[in-house]
Design a protein around this motif. Structure first.
Motif, PDB file in Angstrom:
ATOM      1  N   PRO A 178     -23.081   4.316 -63.337  1.00  0.00           N
ATOM      2  CA  PRO A 178     -23.214   5.411 -64.289  1.00  0.00           C
ATOM      3  C   PRO A 178     -24.621   5.816 -64.370  1.00  0.00           C
ATOM      4  O   PRO A 178     -25.590   5.042 -64.530  1.00  0.00           O
TER       5      PRO A 178
ATOM      6  N   THR B  39     -10.884   6.353 -73.123  1.00  0.00           N
ATOM      7  CA  THR B  39     -10.822   6.339 -71.779  1.00  0.00           C
ATOM      8  C   THR B  39      -9.296   6.619 -71.288  1.00  0.00           C
ATOM      9  O   THR B  39      -8.378   6.071 -71.817  1.00  0.00           O
ATOM     10  N   THR B 137     -14.506   9.175 -65.500  1.00  0.00           N
ATOM     11  CA  THR B 137     -15.717   8.732 -64.928  1.00  0.00           C
ATOM     12  C   THR B 137     -15.971   9.394 -63.569  1.00  0.00           C
ATOM     13  O   THR B 137     -15.121   9.310 -62.791  1.00  0.00           O
ATOM     14  N   ASP B 148     -19.317  10.394 -67.389  1.00  0.00           N
ATOM     15  CA  ASP B 148     -18.053  10.499 -68.083  1.00  0.00           C
ATOM     16  C   ASP B 148     -17.936  12.052 -68.566  1.00  0.00           C
ATOM     17  O   ASP B 148     -18.877  12.660 -69.069  1.00  0.00           O
ATOM     18  N   GLU B 189     -19.413   7.099 -73.292  1.00  0.00           N
ATOM     19  CA  GLU B 189     -19.576   6.043 -71.817  1.00  0.00           C
ATOM     20  C   GLU B 189     -20.663   4.946 -72.074  1.00  0.00           C
ATOM     21  O   GLU B 189     -20.674   3.844 -71.787  1.00  0.00           O
ATOM     22  N   LYS B 194     -18.258   0.191 -68.228  1.00  0.00           N
ATOM     23  CA  LYS B 194     -17.112  -0.175 -67.091  1.00  0.00           C
ATOM     24  C   LYS B 194     -16.308  -1.311 -67.186  1.00  0.00           C
ATOM     25  O   LYS B 194     -15.356  -1.518 -66.699  1.00  0.00           O
TER      26      LYS B 194
END
Lengths: 263, 263
Positions: A178, B39, B137, B148, B189, B194
């Motif tokens: 990211p 998400t 994402t 994101d 995000e 993640k």
């Protein structure tokens, strides 16, 4: 996991030669782990990157390293270009909004260096271990509207590098990286806005992303053109191909067929 | 101007048929003006959008409306495609991370409808006027890493439409239309991550962006291909042009020169 984003109110108008670190430190109490998202425009102003507006088109040309795409509309021409900072966007970052009538503003010459100077001075002045991002507002392919992205960074990780780690189910997160610098810049925009005169946002609570001043800067976010599947506009690529195909067919005569080798 | 972003901890694992609104409402006290960044993966799971992993390549093909770019690497092929939701990205949103071994997850069939159903149920259940974004994402052209973005939206403005307003210096902000939905997804995000198993973030303090449930959804962020200067990969566009130029030169014979009319 929680963080806050707050606009720094009451900053005076910035002029060439102003000490931005002093102005920011006077407007907000900084803490360890704070990340400052600073609109690049005020850095440009402090660095005297203002030019007369009569030169706007020339200024765009001067800032352009590579033309990526152009399109003519009834109202004019959009030029998507790569600028000296490696950023791809409209008008090479030459900005005519929020500037005095008759002038335009160029981006800082080296936004990572500007961010590093500001972070160094803020850390020295306040004793707080802060990170600094310079933000700019850009459009993007495929999606309408603009988002703020990071064009300069110092003392803050620009990527949350998850390569080599695993997800909650134990599978490797192979390619996930990211771009937290762009996400932070986006979060900052939500309080800074375009018309509010709030040029700095403080992100507090993401200490984990703050690091030493010599971390890679925002330049490392820029993908080299030779690795980019969209390095040139679709129409421009088509036209390049058309000329090449036309020339090849003429050179080889009418009997030869196109082959995979040509493409 | 200030807002906070907080990850919702302690959400149980989501399975097909689960009542997401009930699960979220049980995990966090919602307030008027809250924006939930959810998400999309957990919405997919609740909607049963899981398929056997043996079909992964077929699943990508099935979800693909249009191939935008492909590149072959030593390790395989990257396919950038437009999927059924209009989103351009790698692998059509077919996701193999954070899923049980042997399965992949597809995006919700209609992310805006999913967001609207969730926002409607949350408002009814809690009495709080909340907005809902579904996030995913994605990589992007020109810049490394992923951010994101919003693929579904309900009860929240996706753009902060500044067209027609003026900047601090009184000049019109002609084309400025920040995509606040993508900026909110990016902010979310930063707390969801993640690998953390935190699938929902609450953004609090941006009440001004919350509105009625029938506001335009995230689909309105998608730029139609015919208005996009990067609607097709550079190599793919070049190849299309090459074939057209080659064919044209052969059809017309070797004496004709290329002209602007051809391009």
């Amino acid at each position: 996991m929680r963080f806050s984003v707050e606009g720094v109110e009451g900053m005076p108008e910035v002029s060439e030669g102003d000490d931005l670190a002093a102005m920011i430190a006077a407007s907000v109490e900084l803490e360890d782990g704070d990340i400052l998202v600073v609109t690049s425009k005020i850095v440009s102003k402090a660095e005297g990157r203002i030019v007369a507006a009569a030169d706007r088109e020339q200024a765009i040309t001067d800032e352009t390293v590579r033309v990526v795409a152009t399109r003519t509309y009834p109202g004019g021409v959009t030029r998507i270009v790569e600028n000296r900072q490696g950023i791809i966007g409209a008008a090479a970052g030459v900005d005519a909004s929020n500037t005095p009538h008759g002038t335009v503003l160029l981006l800082p010459i080296d936004p990572d260096a500007s961010a590093r100077a500001l972070a160094t001075e803020l850390r020295a002045r306040t004793g707080a271990r802060v990170g600094v991002l310079l933000s700019d507002t850009l459009g993007r392919p495929w999606r309408e509207g603009q988002t703020d992205i990071a064009i300069g960074a110092a003392g803050v990780h620009v990527f949350d590098d998850l390569r080599g780690t695993t997800d909650a189910a134990g599978k490797p997160l192979a390619v996930t990286m990211p771009c937290v610098a762009d996400e932070l810049a986006a979060a900052g925009e939500l309080v800074k806005g375009k018309s509010s005169g709030v040029p700095v946002a403080i992100v507090r609570g993401l200490d984990r992303l703050v690091g030493p001043l010599d971390l890679p800067g925002a330049r490392s976010i820029v993908r080299p053109a030779d690795r980019d599947l969209f390095h040139l506009g679709s129409d421009e690529s088509y036209n390049e191909g058309y000329r090449a195909g036309f020339d090849e067919a003429q050179a080889e005569g009418p009997l030869r067929e196109i082959s995979d080798r040509d493409l």
